[in-house]
Write a protein that holds these residues in place. Structure first.
Motif, mmCIF file in Angstrom:
data_model
loop_
_atom_site.group_PDB
_atom_site.id
_atom_site.type_symbol
_atom_site.label_atom_id
_atom_site.label_comp_id
_atom_site.label_asym_id
_atom_site.label_seq_id
_atom_site.Cartn_x
_atom_site.Cartn_y
_atom_site.Cartn_z
ATOM 1 N N PRO A 444 0.815 -1.213 0.000
ATOM 2 C CA PRO A 444 0.000 0.000 0.000
ATOM 3 C C PRO A 444 0.849 1.263 0.000
ATOM 4 C CG PRO A 444 0.178 -0.840 2.231
ATOM 5 C CD PRO A 444 0.985 -1.776 1.354
ATOM 6 N N CYS A 445 0.362 2.296 -0.642
ATOM 7 C CA CYS A 445 0.953 3.625 -0.535
ATOM 8 C C CYS A 445 -0.133 4.640 -0.840
ATOM 9 C CB CYS A 445 2.162 3.802 -1.459
ATOM 10 S SG CYS A 445 1.767 3.802 -3.222
ATOM 11 N N LEU A 446 0.064 5.860 -0.388
ATOM 12 C CA LEU A 446 -0.894 6.945 -0.588
ATOM 13 C C LEU A 446 -0.193 8.046 -1.367
ATOM 14 C CD1 LEU A 446 -2.284 7.115 3.064
ATOM 15 C CD2 LEU A 446 -3.118 5.707 1.185
ATOM 16 N N PHE A 447 -0.768 8.429 -2.496
ATOM 17 C CA PHE A 447 -0.104 9.371 -3.396
ATOM 18 C C PHE A 447 -0.858 10.690 -3.443
ATOM 19 C CE2 PHE A 447 0.801 11.125 -7.660
ATOM 20 C CZ PHE A 447 2.191 11.185 -7.567
ATOM 21 N N SER A 448 -0.102 11.788 -3.389
ATOM 22 C CA SER A 448 -0.645 13.144 -3.448
ATOM 23 C C SER A 448 -1.612 13.406 -2.295
ATOM 24 C CB SER A 448 -1.336 13.400 -4.799
ATOM 25 O OG SER A 448 -0.393 13.485 -5.833
ATOM 26 N N VAL A 449 -1.170 13.081 -1.085
ATOM 27 C CA VAL A 449 -1.980 13.347 0.101
ATOM 28 C C VAL A 449 -1.453 14.600 0.796
ATOM 29 C CG1 VAL A 449 -2.635 10.948 0.428
ATOM 30 C CG2 VAL A 449 -0.542 11.791 1.488
ATOM 31 N N THR A 450 -2.308 15.196 1.631
ATOM 32 C CA THR A 450 -1.977 16.454 2.286
ATOM 33 C C THR A 450 -1.635 16.225 3.749
ATOM 34 O OG1 THR A 450 -4.328 16.834 2.707
ATOM 35 C CG2 THR A 450 -3.413 17.757 0.685
ATOM 36 N N ASP A 451 -1.425 17.314 4.465
ATOM 37 C CA ASP A 451 -0.956 17.236 5.848
ATOM 38 C C ASP A 451 -1.912 16.470 6.749
ATOM 39 O OD1 ASP A 451 1.384 18.620 5.357
ATOM 40 O OD2 ASP A 451 0.468 20.576 5.706
ATOM 41 N N PHE A 661 -0.264 33.593 -11.108
ATOM 42 C CA PHE A 661 -1.534 33.813 -10.418
ATOM 43 C C PHE A 661 -1.344 33.919 -8.909
ATOM 44 C CE2 PHE A 661 -2.476 32.032 -14.503
ATOM 45 C CZ PHE A 661 -3.564 32.776 -14.931
ATOM 46 N N ASN A 662 -0.092 34.072 -8.489
ATOM 47 C CA ASN A 662 0.236 34.330 -7.083
ATOM 48 C C ASN A 662 -0.483 33.370 -6.130
ATOM 49 O OD1 ASN A 662 1.821 36.906 -7.580
ATOM 50 N ND2 ASN A 662 -0.170 37.458 -8.464
ATOM 51 N N PRO A 663 -0.339 32.079 -6.344
ATOM 52 C CA PRO A 663 -1.077 31.132 -5.501
ATOM 53 C C PRO A 663 -0.371 30.908 -4.167
ATOM 54 C CG PRO A 663 0.261 29.925 -7.056
ATOM 55 C CD PRO A 663 0.480 31.393 -7.357
ATOM 56 N N ARG A 664 -1.073 30.283 -3.256
ATOM 57 C CA ARG A 664 -0.426 29.749 -2.061
ATOM 58 C C ARG A 664 -0.171 28.260 -2.319
ATOM 59 N NH1 ARG A 664 -4.472 27.155 1.076
ATOM 60 N NH2 ARG A 664 -6.589 27.828 0.528
ATOM 61 N N TYR A 665 0.915 27.771 -1.747
ATOM 62 C CA TYR A 665 1.349 26.410 -2.046
ATOM 63 C C TYR A 665 0.987 25.468 -0.900
ATOM 64 C CZ TYR A 665 4.031 28.654 -5.732
ATOM 65 O OH TYR A 665 4.387 29.378 -6.832
ATOM 66 N N VAL A 666 0.472 24.310 -1.267
ATOM 67 C CA VAL A 666 0.128 23.266 -0.300
ATOM 68 C C VAL A 666 0.911 22.013 -0.692
ATOM 69 C CG1 VAL A 666 -1.704 21.831 0.662
ATOM 70 C CG2 VAL A 666 -2.165 24.215 0.070
ATOM 71 N N PRO A 667 1.836 21.552 0.155
ATOM 72 C CA PRO A 667 2.633 20.370 -0.222
ATOM 73 C C PRO A 667 1.779 19.116 -0.335
ATOM 74 C CG PRO A 667 3.043 20.993 2.059
ATOM 75 C CD PRO A 667 2.206 22.089 1.473
ATOM 76 N N MET A 668 2.167 18.258 -1.262
ATOM 77 C CA MET A 668 1.497 16.977 -1.470
ATOM 78 C C MET A 668 2.556 15.884 -1.379
ATOM 79 S SD MET A 668 -0.990 18.113 -4.624
ATOM 80 C CE MET A 668 -2.352 17.030 -4.252
ATOM 81 N N TYR A 669 2.207 14.785 -0.735
ATOM 82 C CA TYR A 669 3.196 13.784 -0.360
ATOM 83 C C TYR A 669 2.849 12.400 -0.896
ATOM 84 C CZ TYR A 669 4.311 17.339 3.167
ATOM 85 O OH TYR A 669 4.632 18.499 3.803
ATOM 86 N N LEU A 670 3.888 11.597 -0.975
ATOM 87 C CA LEU A 670 3.747 10.148 -1.114
ATOM 88 C C LEU A 670 4.015 9.543 0.251
ATOM 89 C CD1 LEU A 670 3.691 7.380 -2.663
ATOM 90 C CD2 LEU A 670 6.154 7.679 -2.986
#
Length: 704
Positions: A444-451, A661-670
């Motif tokens: 199992p692994c989880l891809f593009s998940v957030t905090d 577009f001056n976005p705010r960044y949200v990290p995404m993890y494996l």
């Protein structure tokens, strides 16, 4: 020419010495005890000449080597001098190099004082203990003990192995169990089937320190969770089979006077050995994956060998009691094999619940189904992240741990790749998904998940690495004013000047001729890449035709489509849409150049008017903000892979484009359970993103 070379050559030596000195100083700062021991070994070897001739052949060898003869003759100092020599010049590589590789990293974890105390104390205890053990066994007339009692030895290997045994208590599961299993296999097989004086010392060193490892490790120790997990049971079973195969190899390549007798001639012939190793390898692969069939075969083979050993032992006892003459060739080794396989059988029976993976056909039905309707209903009810609508795409499988949550996943190369954050109850869903994967023999692994999800996986002891950054544009106070929005304003003004119109539509309701234009633009874009269109988290025109997906179109005065963007809904619960995620982004090759900026800006204005709170410009795989340099080695590897894919898919340039577009960044993890799974996860992700890519196209990408 020769004079010039001669003049330059001496200048190289000071440079080499300076580099060598800087390396030694660096090692001294990080691992002073290890560095000191290795330096003393090298200096002693140079001073005595043992670096180029065997020390065992020197007349003074008994004065520096430890063992029972040294103890009986009062040469107590040999237990302090012996660790700094090697028997032959070639042995200096495993003795000094092995000490550096084993003790150096351990010193960084345990600290210098603790490491030195463990290494020195265990070395003295093991060498003195071996001498005392042989002193007692010599009187029994045991040939092996009598032979070893007359020998002496050198080297620091017992202390080094003791340090490794202790440092295992500072390593998290499952690597802790793997390291300990490797140590036990090494010392066990060595003492039974090789049986040198060093093997006895290793057995005593590891046997004395391993049970006390938690206490000796100090504050860096990791709490053990008690009963082994399903994966660890499988590891133990596999380790037993590895031991069985290693025994056959050891007695062939290193025959000698072991405690059970001479191992010369004990191994099978090469064809027989090859067959045995192939059978063991097949069972190892099956047990590693938790297959029930492999468990049954292993139990059957172990039971047969144990039964044979028991019968032989009983016959020998009966013959000894009644004074009967008998001849059983290799009886000690047959009994020893029965003991080893008996331990393996015990593990297999105790771990029987870990081997329930059915056949491939049954396994495909065991872990989830494709149920888009149920997934869509749960997503609308509970809401999800910016990638959540992708979980309703038909290529996904859906795992439902209960009636209120699910994970969407792809299955490739024996890996289940869950896409995005779980919908519904996150902690319970992840635990149930992991257990279901174990039962189905998948990683199992989880891809593009957030905090939010990472907080759960961290608590479960999983590892993670950043693989992308989501780019969020908040709409509440969005106004394209100021210097930062100059490019966006220019695109809007130019579109107005050239009469390029914006329409936000449901593509499925548009005329066939307009849909055909959108397909033509997309196919032109894909054809220019020289690589197949990607999937998984990247949709195409088929996904844009979903009735719940919005599509932005830029049309010139003649009605020709200049560019297209598609937007996926982001539900926030109770059927409400809180935002939109950008998916397809295409433009006509020779058309209105700033069309993408125009489409995104116009879409933002339209969504804001409808009450949406944000839009996500989505996270480009393997791309991050310029001011976020990769820190971990794995992140650097992913960064290199992203660089190789850049000429074909332009993830980094796309990520840079979104900065307009001056976005705010949200990290995404494996998120993954352990490093050993990463190679297969890498293959699985490649297949998920490039399911139609040929081997040749992948090779071309790697060479670019």
């Amino acid at each position: 020419m020769a004079q010039h070379a001669a003049a330059v050559e001496p200048a190289r030596h000071p440079e080499f010495l300076d580099r060598l000195r800087s390396i030694v100083l660096l090692l001294w700062r990080r691992a002073p005890f290890t560095t000191a021991v290795v330096l003393v070994m090298v200096v002693a070897g140079l001073a005595t000449g043992s670096l180029w001739s065997a020390v065992a052949s020197r007349e003074w060898f008994p004065l520096v080597s430890y063992g029972l003869p040294s103890l009986e003759n009062g040469r107590w100092w040999t237990f302090l001098t012996g660790p700094f020599f090697a028997l032959t010049p070639i042995f200096y590589l495993p003795v000094a190099g092995g000490f550096a590789l084993l003790v150096g990293p351990a010193e960084a974890r345990l600290g210098t004082r603790r490491t030195a105390a463990i290494a020195v104390g265990a070395q003295l205890a093991a060498t003195l203990g071996a001498a005392l053990v042989l002193l007692g066994l010599r009187t029994t007339g045991w040939d092996w003990a009598v032979a070893l009692a007359a020998r002496t030895d050198v080297g620091f290997s017992a202390g080094a192995l003791a340090v490794v045994a202790v440092v295992s208590a500072t390593i998290k599961s499952p690597w802790r169990l793997r390291l300990r299993a490797l140590l036990c296999v090494y010392v066990g097989v060595s003492i039974l089937y090789v049986g040198t004086l060093a093997d006895l010392e290793h057995l005593l060193a590891v046997g004395a320190t391993l049970p006390l490892a938690r206490r000796l490790a100090g504050p860096r120790r990791v709490r053990s969770l008690g009963r082994p997990s399903r994966r660890e049971w499988r590891l133990l079973a596999v380790t037993g089979l590895v031991v069985a195969g290693a025994v056959q190899v050891v007695v062939r390549i290193a025959p000698g006077p072991s405690p059970l007798g001479s191992t010369a001639g004990q191994a099978d012939s090469i064809p027989e050995l090859a067959i045995v190793l192939i059978v063991i390898a097949l069972m190892i692969n099956g047990l590693r994956r938790g297959k029930r069939a492999a468990w049954r075969w292993a139990v059957g083979l172990a039971s047969l060998i144990v039964l044979l050993g028991v019968v032989i032992a009983v016959l020998v006892v009966i013959a000894e009691i009644f004074g009967l003459a008998y001849t059983i060739e290799n009886a000690p080794f047959l009994v020893a094999d029965a003991v080893l396989w008996g331990a393996e059988l015990t593990v297999l029976v105790a771990a029987r619940s870990a081997f329930r993976v059915p056949s491939r056909r049954k396994r495909r039905r065991a872990l989830g189904t494709r149920d888009v309707d149920t997934a869509t209903e749960l997503l609308q009810r509970h809401g999800g992240g910016t990638l959540s609508w992708m979980t309703t795409w038909p290529e996904n499988y859906h795992f439902f741990p209960d009636d209120e949550s699910y994970l969407a996943y792809h299955r490739h190369a024996g890996v289940a790749i869950a896409l995005g954050d779980p919908i519904g109850a996150v902690p319970g869903a992840i635990t149930a998904f992991s257990e279901a994967c174990d039962s189905a023999g998948l990683i199992p692994c989880l891809f593009s998940v957030t905090d939010e999800t990472i907080a759960v996986t961290d608590g479960l002891g999983w590892s993670r690495v950043q693989v992308a950054e989501d780019t969020i544009v908040d709409l509440e106070n969005l106004e394209f004013r100021g210097k930062a929005w100059q490019n966006v304003r220019s695109a809007l003004n130019r579109a107005k000047k050239e009469n390029v119109a914006f329409r936000l539509v449901t593509l499925a309701d548009e005329p066939w001729s307009l849909v055909a234009q959108v397909r033509a633009i997309s196919e032109e874009w894909v054809g220019d890449k020289g690589m197949p269109e990607m999937g998984f988290t990247l949709g195409g025109v088929d996904e844009a035709l979903d009735p719940r997906t919005r599509v932005g179109l830029a049309l010139d005065p003649e009605g020709v489509v200049q560019g297209v963007t598609s937007w996926l809904p982001v539900y926030c619960g109770d059927g409400r849409i809180g935002g939109w995620t950008l998916d397809v982004m295409r433009r006509r090759g020779n058309g209105f150049r700033p069309v993408v900026e125009f489409l995104i800006a116009s879409s933002c204005q339209e969504f804001r008017a409808e009450g949406a709170r944000f839009v996500s410009l989505s996270g480009a795989p393997l791309a991050r903000a310029p001011d976020a340099p990769p820190a971990a080695p794995l992140e650097r590897l992913l960064d290199s892979f992203g660089g190789a894919m850049e000429p074909y898919y332009g993830f980094r340039s796309l990520h840079t484009f979104k900065m307009k577009f001056n976005p705010r960044y949200v990290p995404m993890y494996l998120a993954y359970r352990e490093e050993a799974d990463l190679p297969r996860i890498g293959v699985a992700l490649t297949r998920a993103y490039l399911p139609d890519a040929s081997l040749g196209s992948l090779v071309r990408m790697g060479k670019s």
